[in-house]
Design an enzyme around this catalytic site. Structure first.
Site, PDB file in Angstrom:
ATOM      1  N   GLU A 205      -1.562   6.557   5.683  1.00 13.44           N
ATOM      2  CA  GLU A 205      -0.772   6.920   4.510  1.00 13.44           C
ATOM      3  C   GLU A 205      -1.614   7.495   3.376  1.00 13.44           C
ATOM      4  O   GLU A 205      -1.153   7.604   2.241  1.00 13.44           O
ATOM      5  CB  GLU A 205       0.035   5.710   4.041  1.00 13.44           C
ATOM      6  N   ASP A 242       2.043  -4.686   0.292  1.00 17.50           N
ATOM      7  CA  ASP A 242       2.852  -4.896   1.492  1.00 17.50           C
ATOM      8  C   ASP A 242       2.000  -5.705   2.451  1.00 17.50           C
ATOM      9  O   ASP A 242       1.031  -5.195   3.017  1.00 17.50           O
ATOM     10  CB  ASP A 242       3.250  -3.552   2.113  1.00 17.50           C
ATOM     11  N   GLU A 288       5.847  -7.079  -0.638  1.00 17.13           N
ATOM     12  CA  GLU A 288       6.744  -6.692   0.453  1.00 17.13           C
ATOM     13  C   GLU A 288       6.408  -7.484   1.711  1.00 17.13           C
ATOM     14  O   GLU A 288       5.232  -7.650   2.039  1.00 17.13           O
ATOM     15  CB  GLU A 288       6.592  -5.191   0.709  1.00 17.13           C
ATOM     16  N   ASP A 315      11.443  -5.533   4.058  1.00 10.88           N
ATOM     17  CA  ASP A 315      11.382  -4.334   4.901  1.00 10.88           C
ATOM     18  C   ASP A 315      11.755  -4.744   6.321  1.00 10.88           C
ATOM     19  O   ASP A 315      12.895  -4.569   6.745  1.00 10.88           O
ATOM     20  CB  ASP A 315       9.988  -3.722   4.841  1.00 10.88           C
ATOM     21  N   LYS A 340      14.422   2.676   4.438  1.00 12.16           N
ATOM     22  CA  LYS A 340      13.813   3.646   5.354  1.00 12.16           C
ATOM     23  C   LYS A 340      14.929   4.268   6.186  1.00 12.16           C
ATOM     24  O   LYS A 340      15.586   3.570   6.966  1.00 12.16           O
ATOM     25  CB  LYS A 340      12.797   2.958   6.273  1.00 12.16           C
ATOM     26  N   ARG A 369       7.561   6.559   6.116  1.00  8.87           N
ATOM     27  CA  ARG A 369       6.990   5.812   7.218  1.00  8.87           C
ATOM     28  C   ARG A 369       5.542   6.239   7.366  1.00  8.87           C
ATOM     29  O   ARG A 369       5.117   7.251   6.805  1.00  8.87           O
ATOM     30  CB  ARG A 369       7.735   6.075   8.542  1.00  8.87           C
ATOM     31  N   SER A 370       4.777   5.477   8.152  1.00  9.31           N
ATOM     32  CA  SER A 370       3.360   5.827   8.305  1.00  9.31           C
ATOM     33  C   SER A 370       3.183   7.124   9.091  1.00  9.31           C
ATOM     34  O   SER A 370       2.231   7.871   8.870  1.00  9.31           O
ATOM     35  CB  SER A 370       2.602   4.683   8.975  1.00  9.31           C
ATOM     36  N   LYS A 391       8.290   4.672  -2.456  1.00  8.81           N
ATOM     37  CA  LYS A 391       7.017   4.323  -1.820  1.00  8.81           C
ATOM     38  C   LYS A 391       6.714   5.431  -0.821  1.00  8.81           C
ATOM     39  O   LYS A 391       7.390   5.550   0.203  1.00  8.81           O
ATOM     40  CB  LYS A 391       7.160   2.966  -1.120  1.00  8.81           C
TER      41      LYS A 391
END
Length: 432
Positions: A205, A242, A288, A315, A340, A369-370, A391
């Site tokens: 990320e 997170d 998170e 999440d 997401k 997302r990653s 985010k």
């Protein structure tokens, strides 16, 4: 003229070099929309199904030609002829066509690609920005960003258990200034890490992935970077994290194993005490997935202990699912949901989750997302829903910057109407 005449999907690559699906939608008028679907590394047990081919001889089994075929041969046949502006009916038709509770037949990636492309084509047909089309003309709130500047856990190969260490520039007057502050802290952190002889390579990320001595050292070095950049920790910039605890939870033993950092095993109670200690020492405003996605009793205790002063984001806990979220709200678990789009699979269901959260006094954090693409739809969703938080990674890698740059464009287009709420985005906290 707004009738859908063609839908076409193809296989493309995401930011990790893995295949994902891209969908294009065309209307009679020539209006056009394209949607690209992201993919996660740490995934919740209850997420909608991301359909992969499983053919090890091709992309190590990660191909998405089955999802592509489902769009081109099944979904297209059902959706062509719909009015492109009828998002809810189109999303419902795809859900019904799939017929499973987790979109396991057609694939959430196939369905989401169409859902996004339809929305973009409708905005193109109406000649309005996507955020205005999705949210109407009350869209004005630019989200406070969670910027993931140190990566660990499943997002990096290093000695940190927690997946993301983030900064939030709550003291900025505008999104543009918030982005500048974040970038300056990011570069200050690079300088500090380099000075210590630590790696400045980045994770999925875009955050740094140094081998630090402990999880806590991640917060310490970020505080140093905030100060080096000329800002006041806790006032100008606050911290978020997170933990992605499901990734290091041992189901057989019923303990959390902090193996990467060598900090050993912790019970639920010890993890809660650990978070209490961290919050007392550092200006952490958001945690998170602090506990395992199935540790609901533990989450309730965590919420009772920290819920008034710390945003507790679900999440893996909620997986953008209104059924899971409704249960959490009823039981008083967490006070925020991570949104997401690919966890649930359609824009309609995504918006329903955001609305449910707001009605219950929970915040909604729109998230990437990653495994990302250049698609910036989540930026428009964040503004369209006035969610208040986003985010979307660090201050490097074009797949992350694409979202920030889109938010800069939106703020510029909104002009004086634009609002950046900073600390006021945390309406779920009684003691900020």
């Amino acid at each position: 003229m707004s009738i859908i005449t063609d839908i076409y999907a193809r296989e493309v690559l995401d930011s990790r070099g893995n295949p994902t699906i891209e969908v294009e939608v065309y209307t009679e008028s020539g209006a056009f929309g394209r949607g690209m679907v992201p993919s996660g590394a740490s995934t919740g047990e209850y997420e909608a199904v991301e359909l992969r081919d499983g053919d090890k001889a091709r992309y190590l089994g990660k191909g998405v030609t089955k999802a592509v075929d489902n769009v081109n041969n099944i979904i297209a046949e059902a959706i062509i002829g719909y009015d492109v502006r009828d998002q809810m009916a189109i999303d419902k038709a795809m859900i019904d066509l799939d017929g499973t509770p987790n979109k396991g037949k057609l694939g959430a990636n196939a369905i989401l690609g169409v859902s996004i492309a339809v929305a973009r084509a409708a905005a193109d047909y109406l000649e309005v920005p996507l955020y205005h089309y999705l949210g109407g003309f009350n869209t004005k709130v630019l989200p406070t960003p969670m910027m993931n500047i140190i990566n660990g856990g499943s997002h990096a190969d290093n000695s940190i258990d927690f997946q993301e260490f983030m900064i939030m520039p709550v003291g900025a007057p505008t999104f543009k200034e918030a982005l500048r502050m974040g970038a300056e802290v990011f570069h200050a952190l690079a300088s500090i890490l380099k000075g210590r002889g630590l790696a400045t390579s980045v994770g999925d990320e875009g955050g740094f992935a140094p081998n630090l001595g402990s999880n806590e050292e991640g917060f310490e070095v970020i505080i140093e970077a905030i100060e080096k950049a000329g800002y006041v920790p806790g006032k100008d910039v606050v911290l978020a994290m997170d933990a992605a605890s499901s990734e290091f939870y041992d189901k057989e033993k019923g303990v959390y194993v902090l193996a990467d950092s060598g900090e050993g095993e912790k019970t639920t109670e010890e993890m809660i005490a650990f978070y209490e200690e961290l919050v007392s020492k550092y200006p952490i405003i958001s945690i998170e997935d602090g506990l395992d996605e199935n540790d609901w009793d533990g989450f309730k205790k965590l919420t009772e202990v920290l819920g008034d002063k710390v945003q507790l984001v679900g999440d893996d806990l909620f997986v953008t699912n209104t059924t899971k979220l409704a249960e959490g709200i009823e039981k008083g678990i967490a006070n925020s949901i991570l949104i997401k789009v690919n966890q649930i699979g359609t824009l309609t269901e995504t918006f329903e989750a955001i609305e449910m959260a707001k009605e219950a006094g929970y915040t909604a954090v729109v998230s990437h997302r990653s495994g990302e693409t250049e698609d910036s739809t989540i930026s428009d969703i964040a503004v369209a829903t006035n969610a208040g938080q986003i985010k979307t990674g660090s201050l490097s890698r074009t797949d992350r910057i694409a979202k920030y740059n889109q938010l800069l464009r939106i703020e510029d287009q909104l002009g004086d109407v634009a609002e950046y709420k900073g600390l006021k985005s945390f309406y779920n906290l009684k003691n900020k």
